[in-house]
Design a protein around this motif. Structure first.
Motif, short mmCIF file in Angstrom:
data_model
loop_
_atom_site.label_atom_id
_atom_site.label_comp_id
_atom_site.label_asym_id
_atom_site.label_seq_id
_atom_site.Cartn_x
_atom_site.Cartn_y
_atom_site.Cartn_z
N ARG A 1 0.84 -1.20 0.00
CA ARG A 1 0.00 0.00 0.00
C ARG A 1 0.87 1.25 0.00
O ARG A 1 1.77 1.39 0.81
N ASP A 2 0.59 2.14 -0.95
CA ASP A 2 1.28 3.42 -1.02
C ASP A 2 0.82 4.27 0.16
O ASP A 2 -0.36 4.59 0.26
N PRO A 3 1.73 4.69 1.06
CA PRO A 3 1.31 5.42 2.24
C PRO A 3 0.87 6.85 1.95
O PRO A 3 0.23 7.48 2.77
N VAL A 4 1.20 7.37 0.77
CA VAL A 4 0.80 8.73 0.44
C VAL A 4 -0.61 8.76 -0.14
O VAL A 4 -1.49 9.48 0.30
N SER A 5 -0.83 7.93 -1.18
CA SER A 5 -2.14 7.94 -1.83
C SER A 5 -3.11 6.97 -1.20
O SER A 5 -4.32 7.11 -1.33
N ALA B 1 6.34 10.06 2.45
CA ALA B 1 5.61 9.48 3.56
C ALA B 1 6.26 9.82 4.89
O ALA B 1 5.58 10.10 5.88
N TYR B 2 7.58 9.81 4.91
CA TYR B 2 8.30 10.11 6.15
C TYR B 2 8.08 11.57 6.57
O TYR B 2 7.83 11.86 7.74
N LEU B 3 8.14 12.48 5.62
CA LEU B 3 7.93 13.89 5.94
C LEU B 3 6.50 14.14 6.41
O LEU B 3 6.27 14.93 7.33
N ARG B 4 5.56 13.44 5.79
CA ARG B 4 4.18 13.58 6.26
C ARG B 4 4.03 13.02 7.67
O ARG B 4 3.30 13.57 8.50
N HIS B 5 4.73 11.93 7.96
CA HIS B 5 4.74 11.36 9.30
C HIS B 5 5.28 12.37 10.31
O HIS B 5 4.72 12.54 11.40
N LEU B 6 6.35 13.07 9.95
CA LEU B 6 6.91 14.07 10.85
C LEU B 6 5.92 15.20 11.13
O LEU B 6 5.77 15.65 12.26
N ALA B 7 5.25 15.64 10.07
CA ALA B 7 4.36 16.79 10.21
C ALA B 7 3.07 16.45 10.93
O ALA B 7 2.60 17.21 11.79
N PHE C 1 11.95 4.37 10.30
CA PHE C 1 10.63 4.52 9.70
C PHE C 1 10.46 3.59 8.50
O PHE C 1 9.45 2.88 8.36
N ALA C 2 11.47 3.58 7.60
CA ALA C 2 11.38 2.74 6.41
C ALA C 2 11.35 1.26 6.75
O ALA C 2 10.65 0.47 6.09
N ALA C 3 12.07 0.87 7.80
CA ALA C 3 12.04 -0.54 8.22
C ALA C 3 10.68 -0.92 8.78
O ALA C 3 10.18 -2.02 8.52
N ARG C 4 10.09 -0.03 9.55
CA ARG C 4 8.75 -0.31 10.09
C ARG C 4 7.73 -0.47 8.97
O ARG C 4 6.81 -1.28 9.08
N ARG C 5 7.88 0.30 7.91
CA ARG C 5 6.96 0.21 6.78
C ARG C 5 7.27 -0.97 5.86
O ARG C 5 6.53 -1.22 4.92
N GLY C 6 8.38 -1.65 6.08
CA GLY C 6 8.74 -2.78 5.25
C GLY C 6 9.50 -2.44 4.00
O GLY C 6 9.72 -3.30 3.14
N TRP C 7 9.94 -1.18 3.86
CA TRP C 7 10.68 -0.77 2.67
C TRP C 7 12.16 -1.12 2.78
O TRP C 7 12.85 -1.16 1.76
N LEU C 8 12.65 -1.30 3.99
CA LEU C 8 13.98 -1.83 4.23
C LEU C 8 13.84 -3.12 5.01
O LEU C 8 13.01 -3.20 5.93
N ALA C 9 14.63 -4.10 4.66
CA ALA C 9 14.52 -5.39 5.35
C ALA C 9 14.89 -5.27 6.81
O ALA C 9 14.35 -5.98 7.66
N THR C 10 15.84 -4.39 7.11
CA THR C 10 16.25 -4.14 8.50
C THR C 10 16.47 -2.65 8.68
O THR C 10 16.55 -1.88 7.70
N ASP C 11 16.57 -2.24 9.93
CA ASP C 11 16.90 -0.85 10.24
C ASP C 11 18.40 -0.68 10.04
O ASP C 11 19.20 -0.92 10.95
N VAL C 12 18.80 -0.26 8.84
CA VAL C 12 20.21 -0.26 8.47
C VAL C 12 21.03 0.80 9.20
O VAL C 12 22.25 0.72 9.26
N ALA C 13 20.37 1.80 9.77
CA ALA C 13 21.10 2.88 10.45
C ALA C 13 21.10 2.72 11.96
O ALA C 13 21.56 3.61 12.66
#
Length: 331
Positions: A9-13, A32-38, A108-120
């Motif tokens: 699912r696209d988190p923006v649309s 999506a991340y910037l919208r999450h921040l705001a 954030f990207a890891a929680r959404r499943g866009w990264l397999a792990t929290d690389v940072a």
């Protein structure tokens, strides 16, 4: 890293997409991340723009090393990004901020499943030096706030507009020093935020946090004068409920506060360059010198963490000596 994910699912649309590649793009993830921040973290527009610029810088670096898809982001890329900035002379504060942005975005990207792990997750921040702005002495602060109408040049009595600007400047500087607000917080004040009877001002700080900050009688007098004889002169159709106004009747801008401060400093001997942040820091220092405890100063400044206040404020040698003589059994 990762593979195809059906019915993502696209988190923006909010639209369902067919594959991982359709959503694992920098644009969608950053949006999506910037919208999450705001919307969810309630970060200010200035903070969101700063995060957006930092992530754009990261993406440019990643593209330069041959990485075009978010799924390829890893710890090595992030460390190379920071190392490159360090080699080019970036300040420690900049490196620390961008490392923090990378960690937040990666989580954030890891929680959404866009990264397999929290690389940072293991990305370290450079130690930020505890550099502090210059501060005024209490006497210098008194002299600065006493300039007032003396800063009006010429021998003729000032006209209504000139008087309005002078009393506004008095009120701006008195309230800035009395409440130790950030300049953006000061400029964001509305008329309804001032409780004249209890001498309190409601300040909206970082992250949307509100706090009630007291102010003294001199600031109260300056505010009353501004509201009675200054603001009505400058007010216009676009003024709204803004407490402080510019000469065109709109909400006062932080850059204008800097100009006000520069002009007043020029009228006082012995004071060098000083920013509005320096006035905030001076007020915090004077609170501590006057005996205020660190927890109270934290609330006064609107810091979420006492660690920030410890870095932000001075402990003067005189105050340290007084604490030693009062509390140490072998003093």
């Amino acid at each position: 890293m990762g593979g195809a994910v059906a019915d993502s699912r696209d988190p923006v649309s909010g639209n369902v997409t067919a594959s991982w590649d359709a959503v694992a793009s920098w644009d969608v993830a950053v949006c999506a991340y910037l919208r999450h921040l705001a919307t969810e973290r309630n970060r200010s527009p200035e903070t969101v723009r700063a995060y957006q610029a930092d992530l754009a810088h990261l993406r440019k670096y990643a593209h330069g090393v041959g990485l075009d898809e978010l799924t390829g982001l890893d710890l090595g890329v992030l460390r190379g990004w920071l190392a490159g900035m360090r080699a080019n002379g970036a300040a420690s504060a900049t490196l620390a901020r961008r490392a923090s942005v990378a960690r937040s975005f990666s989580a954030f990207a890891a929680r959404r499943g866009w990264l397999a792990t929290d690389v940072a997750e293991r990305l370290a921040s450079p130690r930020r030096p505890a550099t502090l702005p210059d501060v005024l002495t209490a006497t210098q602060a008194w002299d600065l706030l006493a300039t007032g109408l003396r800063s009006v040049s010429g021998s003729d009595p000032p006209g209504p507009a000139q008087t309005a600007v002078v009393v506004r400047d008095d009120a701006v500087l008195e309230l800035l020093y009395a409440t130790a607000t950030r300049v953006s917080e000061l400029c964001g004040l509305d008329l309804d935020d001032v409780d004249d009877e209890r001498r309190l001002v409601r300040v909206r700080g970082k992250g949307g946090r509100e706090r009630a900050v007291p102010f003294g009688v001199p600031a109260q007098r300056a505010l009353r004068t501004w509201l009675e004889i200054g603001r009505p002169v400058l007010a216009g159709a676009g003024s709204g409920r803004a407490l402080f106004l510019g000469v065109r009747g709109r909400r006062l801008d932080p850059r204008a506060v800097r100009r006000i401060l520069d002009a007043r400093i020029a009228a006082v001997d012995g004071i060098g360059s000083m920013s509005p942040h320096g006035i905030r820091h001076s007020a915090a220092t004077h609170l501590l010198e006057g005996g205020a405890d660190l927890r109270s100063v934290q609330e006064f400044l609107g810091h979420a963490s006492p660690a920030t206040t410890q870095i932000y404020t001075h402990v003067t040698p005189e105050r340290l000596r007084a604490a030693f003589e009062q509390g140490h059994p072998r003093a």
